[in-house]
Design a protein around this motif. Structure first.
Motif, mmCIF file in Angstrom:
data_model
loop_
_atom_site.group_PDB
_atom_site.id
_atom_site.type_symbol
_atom_site.label_atom_id
_atom_site.label_comp_id
_atom_site.label_asym_id
_atom_site.label_seq_id
_atom_site.Cartn_x
_atom_site.Cartn_y
_atom_site.Cartn_z
ATOM 1 N N ARG A 51 0.828 -1.207 0.000
ATOM 2 C CA ARG A 51 0.000 0.000 0.000
ATOM 3 C C ARG A 51 0.861 1.255 0.000
ATOM 4 N N GLU A 73 -2.072 -5.898 0.500
ATOM 5 C CA GLU A 73 -1.780 -5.576 1.896
ATOM 6 C C GLU A 73 -0.540 -6.308 2.396
ATOM 7 N N GLY A 94 -2.870 -4.525 7.354
ATOM 8 C CA GLY A 94 -4.283 -4.182 7.293
ATOM 9 C C GLY A 94 -4.818 -3.722 8.645
#
Length: 770
Positions: free
Chosen positions: A257, A360, A392
Motif C-alpha cells: 500500500r 496488503e 491491514g
C-alpha cells in the motif's frame, strides 16, 4: 552499436542499466542483463551509508517489500525511505550480486547530505515542478495513460520473446532519455545535478577498483548524466560546502500500500499487487490472476464459478486485441472482472482493487538489522504479547481482567503517549464497562520514524513513556491538559510518572480561577478514578484533587452561566453535563460526602434563574428530573414558565433543547408524559409567524436527533390532538394509554404472562389467561 549513450555503454565501459523503479519488466530485464554480462561489481542507486546493510538482503528472514530507512540522529523526524519490492530492479540486482558473490554498493548522494538538504513538508505535499519522463514518452507515442504505455512497451515485452542481446532495451531507453534531457535539461529537478555528480565520482572509484566491468542500476533519467564526460574537479566542486547531518540507517518492513504512494524514490506505482503478480507468475499470468480474483470474491460469499473464470480470461484477451495491446493489461483484466465476476458492480471491484491490485503485503526484516533500543524493546513486547504488526486494519477487543490483555492495553496507551499511533481506541461492540477496551490497529512504515523520534525519551517503552509524561506535566499549557495526562498515565500504568503529574495537577488547580477550565478538567479526573480497581492503581491522591475541583465548581458555576450568548450557552450546557457525570462518579470517593446534594442545589439555582441561558436552565431541570430530585409537577411548572407568552421565542426554544434535546432521551419523555408534550405543542402553535423562522433551526436540531420510533409516536400523539387542559387537570389523561400514575389493574394482568415466560409458573386466578 553507435548511439550517443546506451549503445556505446553496452559495447564498452560500465554497463548502465536505466530502469523504472518498482517495474517488474525492468526487474526481469536487469536480471537477464546481469546474467548475460556477469559484471565484476554491481552499483545500485541508493545512499552509500547503506553499504553495511546490503549483506542482510541475502538473509533468510528478509522478505520484501522492505525499505532502507535513513534518519538524522539529532532530529529523527527528518527521515527518508528507499523502498524495494521483490519486483524492484534494485532489489533484483542486490540479490543477484549476493547470490553470485559479486561486490554490491549503493551510489547516490549520501543520506547525510540529502537529509540536510531536505526541508520537512506537510504530509502529502508534492513539489509538482518536475516533469514525468514516462509521461512525456507516453504522450509522444500517442498514449494518454503513462501506465498503459509502460505496460505495452516494457512489462509485456516478454510476449514477443527476449531480445538477442539483453542489454539492447537499456540502450534504446537511454537514447530516449538523452533526447529528453536535451529538451528539458534537469526536468525541474535542480538537485539531480548534485546527485549525478556524486554518482559519477563513485562510479570512477568503482572502475578504478574493479575495472570497467561494472554494472550500474539506476533510474533511467540519470543514465545520460552518468555517461557525460566531466572532470573530477568539476564534480567535486558541485559537492563542496554541502550541509551535512549525522545519520543512522536500517532496514524496515514496507507495504504494498505504501508503494502505491509517491514516496522514497518519488516513483509511486498504482498497482503494486498486480506488478508483484506479473513478476511472480511463471506462466499464464492472466489465468492465475483471474483465479486469485475468484478466490477473493468467493471468500466474501459471492458466487463465482470456474466458468466465470474461463469467460473472464477470454473477455480480457478479446479486449486487449480490440484495443491493439500486445497482451492483457490491468485495464483489460479489470474490465473483464467487472463484467463477468462482479456483474457490472463497482462495489466488489473496489475490494479486488484494495486487496489484490494494491495489496496488503507487509515485508519482514531479520532481528539482526540495526535498530534503536526503543524499537528493540517494542519488538520484544510485541512477540511476548503476541501482538505482531499487520499491514491491514483489524479490531482488537481486550478484557482487562486478563493479564495478557491488560499488558496489551498498557503497551498501546504508552505508545499513544509517545505519539506512536499504532492503535486507536474505538467504541466496543460489547460491554461499555471499565473492564473492556476495543482498539483498531493499523501498522504503517512511518511508525518506525515515530519510534526513532521517541527514542530520545528512553530505551524502553515504559521508560520513554514515563519520561515523556513527566516532561509534559511540567510544560502542559492548561489544566485540562494536565488532567488528560493524568488519565493517560493511569491507562498506561505509569506509576512512577503519576506523582509528578499529580503535583503539577494540584498546583494548576490551585492557581486556576477560571471555572470553565475547572469544569473541563473534572470529567477526565472522575473517569480516571474508575481505573483504580481494574488496573490496580492507587488513585487516592487523584480523588482528593478531583473532589476539591468539584467543590470549587459548585461554588463558581452558577454565576458563570449568566449573561451568555448562544455559543457560550452551548459550551456551558456541555460543561454542566460533564460535571454532572463526574459528580456521579465521585459520589463514593473519600471526602465527597454530601457532594451530590450540593450539586443538586447548584442545578436548582441554574434551573430557577431567569438570567441563566435557556439551554442551561432546561438541561438543569432535566438532570434534576432524571435524578429524582424534581417532581413531575415541578418540571411541568418550570416548562410552563419557560414557555409562557412573556418568554422570548428563541429563549423558549433553547429551554426545550436543553430539557428534551438530542440524545438525552427527551423523545421518550415526551411520549410518556403528555402534560409536557401538551405544553410544548401549545407553545409551538402560539409562536408568532415572524419569530417562527428564528426558532425553527433550534427545534429542528432538537427533534431531528430523536430515534425514528420516538418521532413516529410523537407524530401520532400530535395528530390525535392532546388536550392542553391536561397540563392543568392531572386526573384525566388526554389520550388512552397515558396517565400520571400506575394502572394497577393493567399491570396485574401482565404478571401471569411474565411468570410463564420466566418459568416460575402462573397461579390460577383472575387474569391468568391474559
Amino acid at each position: 552499436m553507435t548511439s550517443r549513450t546506451g549503445r556505446t555503454a553496452v559495447s564498452g565501459g560500465p554497463l548502465l542499466l536505466g530502469v523504472r523503479h518498482h517495474g517488474p519488466g525492468s526487474a526481469r530485464a536487469v536480471l537477464a542483463a546481469l546474467d548475460h554480462a556477469r559484471p565484476s561489481a554491481v552499483l545500485v542507486e541508493g545512499p552509500p551509508e547503506g553499504d553495511a546493510l546490503l549483506p542482510l538482503a541475502a538473509h533468510g528472514r528478509m522478505r520484501p517489500p522492505v525499505a532502507l530507512l535513513a534518519h538524522a540522529v539529532d532530529d529523527p523526524g527528518r527521515a527518508a525511505f528507499w523502498p524495494m519490492a521483490d519486483f524492484s530492479p534494485e532489489w533484483v540486482a542486490i540479490r543477484w550480486a549476493s547470490a553470485h558473490g559479486v561486490p554490491v554498493r549503493f551510489v547516490d548522494l549520501p543520506a547525510a547530505h540529502s537529509l540536510a538538504l531536505t526541508e520537512p513538508k506537510e504530509d502529502g505535499a508534492e513539489d509538482g515542478r518536475g516533469i514525468d519522463p514516462i509521461g512525456v514518452l507516453a504522450e509522444a507515442a500517442g498514449y494518454d495513460d503513462p501506465e498503459r504505455w509502460w505496460e505495452d512497451v516494457v512489462e509485456h515485452r516478454a510476449e514477443d520473446g527476449p531480445p538477442a542481446d539483453p542489454r539492447d532495451p537499456f540502450a534504446t531507453l537511454a537514447e530516449a532519455m538523452t533526447a529528453l534531457r536535451e529538451a528539458y535539461g534537469d526536468g525541474g529537478h535542480p538537485q539531480d545535478a548534485v546527485r549525478e555528480a556524486c554518482m559519477r565520482l563513485q562510479l570512477r572509484a568503482a572502475r578504478k577498483e574493479f575495472g570497467d566491468d561494472v554494472a550500474v542500476v539506476c533510474g533511467a533519467w540519470h543514465v545520460p548524466a552518468l555517461h557525460t564526460r566531466t572532470t573530477v574537479a568539476a564534480d567535486r566542486a558541485l559537492l563542496k560546502g554541502m550541509p551535512k547531518v549525522r545519520t543512522e540507517l536500517t532496514w524496515v518492513p514496507w507495504t504494498h500500500r505504501r508503494l502505491a504512494r509517491h514516496s522514497g524514490y518519488g516513483a509511486g506505482i498504482e498497482s503494486p499487487g498486480w506488478y508483484g503478480h506479473l513478476f511472480g507468475a511463471p506462466d499464464r499470468p492472466v489465468e492465475r490472476w483471474m483465479t486469485k480474483v475468484a478466490g477473493l470474491l468467493r471468500d466474501t460469499d459471492r458466487t463465482v464459478s470456474s466458468a466465470d473464470v474461463i469467460e473472464a480470461v477470454g473477455l480480457a484477451g478479446t479486449l486487449a486485441a480490440l484495443r491493439g495491446r500486445p497482451a492483457v493489461g490491468l485495464t483489460e483484466a479489470t474490465d473483464a472482472v467487472r463484467a463477468v465476476m462482479c456483474e457490472g458492480s463497482d462495489v466488489p471491484l473496489a475490494l479486488v482493487r484494495d486487496r489484490l491490485v494494491v495489496g496488503e503485503t507487509l515485508g519482514e526484516v531479520p532481528e539482526t538489522a540495526p535498530a534503536v533500543p526503543l524499537q528493540r524493546d517494542l519488538d520484544r513486547q510485541q512477540r511476548t504479547l503476541r501482538l505482531r504488526p499487520e499491514a491491514g486494519r483489524r479490531e482488537l477487543d481486550l478484557d482487562l481482567r486478563k493479564d495478557t490483555d491488560a499488558a496489551r492495553s498498557r503497551l498501546l496507551h504508552r505508545l499513544r503517549l509517545l505519539e506512536v499511533h499504532w492503535g486507536e481506541p474505538v467504541a466496543g461492540r460489547g460491554s461499555t464497562g471499565t473492564f473492556r477496551e476495543s482498539w483498531r490497529l493499523h501498522w504503517e512504515p512511518e511508525l518506525y520514524v515515530r519510534i526513532a523520534e521517541a527514542g530520545v525519551w528512553g530505551t524502553t517503552v515504559l521508560g520513554a513513556a514515563t519520561a515523556r509524561a513527566e516532561t509534559d506535566a511540567v510544560s502542559a499549557p492548561s489544566l485540562a491538559g494536565v488532567t488528560a495526562l493524568a488519565e493517560q498515565c493511569l491507562l498506561a500504568g505509569l506509576s512512577e510518572a503519576l506523582p509528578v503529574v499529580m503535583r503539577a495537577l494540584a498546583d494548576r488547580a490551585a492557581l486556576d480561577a477560571d471555572v470553565g477550565h475547572l469544569a473541563d478538567a473534572l470529567p477526565a479526573l472522575a473517569r480516571s478514578l474508575r481505573y483504580g480497581d481494574v488496573r490496580s492503581t492507587d488513585t487516592a491522591a487523584l480523588g482528593e484533587v478531583a473532589v476539591g475541583l468539584a467543590e470549587r465548581v459548585c461554588v463558581c458555576l452558577p454565576p458563570a452561566c449568566t449573561g451568555l450568548d448562544a455559543d457560550a450557552a452551548l459550551e456551558a450546557h456541555r460543561r454542566v453535563d460533564g460535571v454532572h457525570t463526574a459528580v456521579g462518579l465521585l459520589a463514593d470517593t473519600a471526602g465527597a460526602d454530601g457532594l451530590p446534594e450540593r450539586w443538586a442545589g447548584v442545578l436548582r439555582k441554574l434551573a430557577g434563574r431567569d438570567a441563566v441561558a435557556g439551554v442551561v436552565r432546561g438541561r438543569a431541570a432535566r438532570l434534576l428530573l432524571d435524578g429524582g430530585r424534581l417532581a413531575e409537577s415541578e418540571a411541568a411548572l418550570l416548562m410552563g414558565l419557560a414557555l409562557s407568552p412573556g418568554s422570548a421565542p428563541a429563549d423558549a426554544a433553547a429551554w426545550i433543547e436543553g430539557f428534551v434535546g438530542g440524545a438525552a432521551g427527551g423523545g421518550l419523555l415526551l411520549v410518556h408524559d403528555e402534560r409536557l408534550l401538551a405544553l410544548v405543542d401549545t407553545w409551538l402553535t402560539g409562536v408568532p409567524a415572524e419569530a417562527f423562522t428564528d426558532v425553527l433551526p433550534l427545534l429542528r436540531r432538537t427533534f431531528s436527533a430523536y430515534e425514528p420510533g420516538a418521532r413516529r409516536a410523537l407524530g401520532e400523539l400530535v395528530r390525535r390532538g392532546p388536550d392542553p387542559g391536561r397540563a392543568h387537570d392531572e386526573s384525566v389523561p388526554a389520550a388512552p394509554g397515558f396517565g400520571e400514575g400506575l394502572d394497577e389493574g393493567r399491570a396485574d394482568a401482565v404478571v401471569p404472562v411474565l411468570r410463564l415466560l420466566l418459568g416460575t409458573g402462573a397461579p390460577a386466578g383472575p387474569g391468568t389467561d391474559g
